[in-house]
Enzyme design. Structure first.
Site, short mmCIF file in Angstrom:
data_model
loop_
_atom_site.label_atom_id
_atom_site.label_comp_id
_atom_site.label_asym_id
_atom_site.label_seq_id
_atom_site.Cartn_x
_atom_site.Cartn_y
_atom_site.Cartn_z
N ASP A 175 0.90 -0.88 0.48
CA ASP A 175 0.07 0.41 0.07
C ASP A 175 0.78 0.93 0.02
O ASP A 175 1.55 1.53 1.07
CB ASP A 175 -0.61 0.05 1.62
CG ASP A 175 -2.01 1.23 1.52
OD1 ASP A 175 -2.09 1.50 0.57
OD2 ASP A 175 -2.69 1.06 2.05
N GLU A 217 -1.07 -0.36 -4.02
CA GLU A 217 -2.49 0.00 -4.16
C GLU A 217 -1.91 1.59 -3.79
O GLU A 217 -0.67 2.16 -2.69
CB GLU A 217 -2.75 -0.89 -2.27
CG GLU A 217 -4.18 0.24 -2.05
CD GLU A 217 -4.72 -0.16 -1.18
OE1 GLU A 217 -5.67 0.36 0.30
OE2 GLU A 217 -4.33 -1.23 -0.34
N GLU A 258 -9.83 3.23 -2.09
CA GLU A 258 -10.39 3.26 -0.87
C GLU A 258 -11.32 4.71 -0.16
O GLU A 258 -12.78 5.21 0.69
CB GLU A 258 -9.91 3.27 0.17
CG GLU A 258 -8.42 3.61 0.33
CD GLU A 258 -7.93 3.97 1.62
OE1 GLU A 258 -7.46 3.97 2.90
OE2 GLU A 258 -7.17 2.19 0.89
N ASP A 272 -14.73 0.89 -0.01
CA ASP A 272 -15.10 0.69 1.32
C ASP A 272 -16.76 0.54 1.12
O ASP A 272 -17.52 1.94 1.07
CB ASP A 272 -14.45 1.53 1.93
CG ASP A 272 -14.57 1.47 3.70
OD1 ASP A 272 -15.98 0.80 4.15
OD2 ASP A 272 -13.22 0.83 4.44
#
Length: 383
Positions: free
Chosen positions: A185, A211, A237, A259
């Site tokens: 990430d 990510e 996200e 999300d």
């Protein structure tokens, strides 16, 4: 007399979550999660404003309630409204499943898989810490983990910063071997130039995906990053609807990560998944949150063919004062077996919330905030 939505309540519970409880006139209760990390008190107000639109309505008209909540004001969209809608939406699906005595995935077309693979987050600033933390997750039964590429990162990384990223990912691969997976990430901490510089160095370690290589407001740049690496790229996200996911899919991302507590709940994330499918992209919902967000994500996963893997936050370092399993009557539905969660069979979201524990926790509440980072020269640094 037809059932109507009679009461909408919210509960601010440790460590950083906001739960929504909806009760119908005939006594059914549904739960959802409207957490927006660092802004949950603001979302709480938004939930009660949206409640004005649904109180007295038919709880089964979920699509109509979703349309009214998202479009019934001239100003729309964003994380606050999206999170408020998400909590109410999840609770309405929970009620509908309970009314018909089936899990939500049955209402979404039925199961396409019997179990869902999950991954856990690992920290550690040094390679040895990474090894230890991943070993703990493997011991807990997981076969995949996600780690931050770095902490605070300079706009153009130093040799030491870049070598540190590579060393930590190398340590992860060493522990996981050839059969485990590590996702890396970037967390929006990298500039595009820095992310492009690092990505090729990670390719020998075969990350599952890289990510959020750029911040969401710079999504127009993500195609440049996609073209710089053979590793699958993920994001989402901090995107809140199909319209925001369309350009990143057009840019070539391989995995979308909405999300379910931010992006409009079960109703919208199912549509995002369908959009992703038309680009041959997979769904891997973001979920470092509580049990209701996780259960909602799993319900979508069981009914979605292009679902890849599910994030979960049991034991994550953010969860100080409470953990995902603490508000459940029975933790068995969320147990891991061989890195998977078995198909949920209970009605609605498939978990039972300990209402007494939730009400007690709300008396204390929380005021969780994310950290504010700065570079050595005093300028703001992305967290």
């Amino acid at each position: 007399m037809a059932s109507t939505i009679e009461r909408v309540e919210t509960f601010l519970v440790a460590p950083r979550w906001l739960f929504v409880r909806i009760e119908t006139s005939d006594g059914l209760v549904g739960w959802g999660e409207a957490t927006c990390e660092g802004r949950s008190e603001t979302v709480r107000t938004a939930v009660h404003q949206l409640a004005e639109m649904v109180l007295g309505g038919d709880p089964e008209r979920i699509e109509d309630h979703w349309a009214v909540m998202t479009k019934g004001s001239f100003y729309r969209g964003g994380p606050i409204l999206g999170s408020a809608v998400s909590g109410i939406d999840q609770a309405l699906w929970d009620i509908k499943g309970k009314r018909y005595a089936v899990p939500v995935h049955q209402l979404l077309g039925g199961a396409v898989r019997d179990r869902v693979r999950v991954y856990g987050w690992v920290g550690g600033d040094e390679p040895n810490e990474v090894r230890d933390h991943i070993a703990e997750q493997v011991e807990a039964g997981l076969t995949a983990v996600k780690m931050n590429a770095s902490g605070r990162m300079s706009p153009l990384g130093t040799v030491a910063e870049i070598d540190g990223v590579v060393a930590r990912v190398a340590a992860a691969r060493e522990v996981l071997g050839d059969h485990g997976d590590v996702a890396v990430d970037f967390h929006g901490r990298f500039t595009l130039a820095n992310a492009r510089r690092v990505a090729p160095l990670l390719e020998p370690y075969r990350p599952m995906f890289l990510e959020e290589p750029v911040t969401p407001e710079n999504s127009h740049l993500i195609g440049e990053f996609v073209r710089s690496t053979t590793t699958p790229v993920s994001t989402g996200e901090r995107l809140y609807g199909r319209q925001e996911f369309l350009p990143v899919l057009q840019a070539g991302v391989a995995v979308v990560q909405p999300d379910l507590s931010h992006a409009g709940g079960i109703t919208e994330v199912r549509k995002i998944a369908s959009l992703a499918e038309t680009f041959d992209a997979a769904l891997a919902p973001h979920c470092p949150l509580g049990p209701l967000a996780l259960a909602s994500s799993l319900q979508v996963a069981f009914a979605t063919t292009n679902h890849l893997i599910q994030e979960q936050s049991i034991g994550i370092h953010y969860n100080l004062g409470a953990d995902v399993l603490d508000y459940l009557v029975d933790t068995a539905p969320l147990e891991f077996v061989d890195g998977h969660v078995a198909r949920l069979t209970g009605p609605g979201l498939g978990i039972e919330i300990d209402e007494t524990a939730v009400r007690a926790a709300d008396k204390t509440g929380h005021a969780w905030r994310g950290p504010v980072w700065r570079h050595p020269d005093g300028t703001f640094a992305e967290w």
